[in-house]
Design an enzyme around this catalytic site. Structure first.
Site, mmCIF file in Angstrom:
data_model
loop_
_atom_site.group_PDB
_atom_site.id
_atom_site.type_symbol
_atom_site.label_atom_id
_atom_site.label_comp_id
_atom_site.label_asym_id
_atom_site.label_seq_id
_atom_site.Cartn_x
_atom_site.Cartn_y
_atom_site.Cartn_z
ATOM 1 N N ASN A 9 0.854 -1.190 0.000
ATOM 2 C CA ASN A 9 0.000 0.000 0.000
ATOM 3 C C ASN A 9 0.889 1.240 0.000
ATOM 4 O O ASN A 9 1.451 1.600 1.019
ATOM 5 C CB ASN A 9 -0.901 -0.032 1.251
ATOM 6 N N LYS A 11 0.061 4.230 -0.317
ATOM 7 C CA LYS A 11 -0.605 5.414 0.251
ATOM 8 C C LYS A 11 -0.415 6.627 -0.682
ATOM 9 O O LYS A 11 -0.478 6.435 -1.902
ATOM 10 C CB LYS A 11 -0.102 5.667 1.670
ATOM 11 N N HIS A 97 -9.550 1.494 5.243
ATOM 12 C CA HIS A 97 -8.262 1.691 5.919
ATOM 13 C C HIS A 97 -8.445 2.723 7.045
ATOM 14 O O HIS A 97 -9.205 3.693 6.896
ATOM 15 C CB HIS A 97 -7.214 2.180 4.912
ATOM 16 N N GLU A 99 -6.742 5.107 8.034
ATOM 17 C CA GLU A 99 -6.435 6.500 7.679
ATOM 18 C C GLU A 99 -7.636 7.157 6.992
ATOM 19 O O GLU A 99 -7.884 8.346 7.169
ATOM 20 C CB GLU A 99 -5.171 6.557 6.807
ATOM 21 N N GLU A 155 -5.445 -4.638 11.273
ATOM 22 C CA GLU A 155 -4.472 -3.545 11.332
ATOM 23 C C GLU A 155 -4.669 -2.745 12.620
ATOM 24 O O GLU A 155 -5.455 -1.784 12.639
ATOM 25 C CB GLU A 155 -4.657 -2.622 10.119
ATOM 26 N N GLY A 161 2.347 2.587 10.700
ATOM 27 C CA GLY A 161 3.295 3.667 10.420
ATOM 28 C C GLY A 161 4.097 4.132 11.623
ATOM 29 O O GLY A 161 4.711 5.192 11.589
ATOM 30 N N SER A 192 3.516 -1.843 10.609
ATOM 31 C CA SER A 192 4.968 -1.852 10.854
ATOM 32 C C SER A 192 5.628 -3.195 10.515
ATOM 33 O O SER A 192 6.522 -3.655 11.233
ATOM 34 C CB SER A 192 5.269 -1.461 12.308
#
Ligand code: PGA
Length: 232
Positions: A9, A11, A97, A99, A155, A161, A192
């Site tokens: 991904n 991003k 996701h 985010e 996740e 991250g 991570s």
């Protein structure tokens, strides 16, 4: 057994098409001999069709999108539909996701609509969740038989991250609830992941793949993960 899945991904990276091509070509070259893993690259929308066209006829890599809209077409400024993604050569789409839940304020209802539209269009959906309750909400009114193209990515937000991966034992418990109790498979781990810890999530925790953010932007590291996993 199905192939293990490695999703890169990207991003909102990199900032130019030239850099995107460079990154993609390094990965493409590096995975040439890898047969037992499905590697899926999820670049930003603007690079997707260019990279997919450059890889046409090349069997090794698959493409995914980082999001999609819930309608196929119409007056929805700025949106990209599942039909458009299919047409560019996308097979996968990441939905929900953390985010997007945070910055775009995506709700479970929006995510549910996106999943329905993406599955209807024949895309494979990678649904990202942190808590089991999200699975129930995000899959509301979707029949069991429609879930054959659904992949869950566990996740935990603290691991995304941050360089602080989830403890393998903790991740394993979530894998077992999703895979063995809810019977939704495959289940991926994301947060991570690097070349040092990747194999533990597969071998010790039993995940059927990984969703990789930061490390997917470094071809050397990304390829090291793929190669380590391919020894399973
Ligand atoms: P990370 O991101 O590998 O940088 O932690 C994972 C993700 O957001 O999917």
């Amino acid at each position: 057994m199905n192939k293990l899945l490695i999703i890169g991904n990207w991003k909102c990276n990199p900032t130019t098409l030239a850099k995107a091509k460079q990154l993609f070509n390094s990965v493409k070259k590096g995975i040439k001999k890898i047969k037992n893993i499905e590697v899926v690259i999820c670049p930003p929308f603007v690079y997707l069709s260019v990279l997919a066209a450059s890889a046409k006829g090349y069997g090794g890599l698959r493409f995914g999108s980082q999001d999609c809209f819930w309608e196929d077409k119409g007056s929805f400024t700025g949106e990209i539909s599942p039909a458009m993604l299919k047409d560019t050569g996308c097979e996968y789409v990441i939905i929900g996701h953390s985010e997007r839940r945070k910055y775009q304020k995506e709700t479970d209802e929006m995510i549910n609509n996106k999943i329905k539209a993406a599955l209807k269009a024949g895309l494979k959906v990678i649904l990202c969740i942190e808590k089991i309750i999200q699975i129930k909400k995000d899959l509301k009114n979707i029949k069991k038989e429609q879930l054959k193209n659904l992949i869950i990515a566990y996740e935990p937000i603290f691991a995304i991250g941050t360089g602080k991966p989830c403890a393998v034992e903790k991740a394993k418990k979530m894998r077992n609830v999703i895979g063995n109790i809810l019977k939704i498979n495959p289940v991926l781990y994301g947060g991570s992941v690097n070349s040092q810890n990747a194999n533990d999530y597969i071998e010790k925790a039993g995940f059927q793949g990984l969703l990789i953010g930061s490390a997917s932007l470094n071809p050397k590291e990304f390829l090291a993960i793929v190669k380590n996993i391919s020894k399973n």
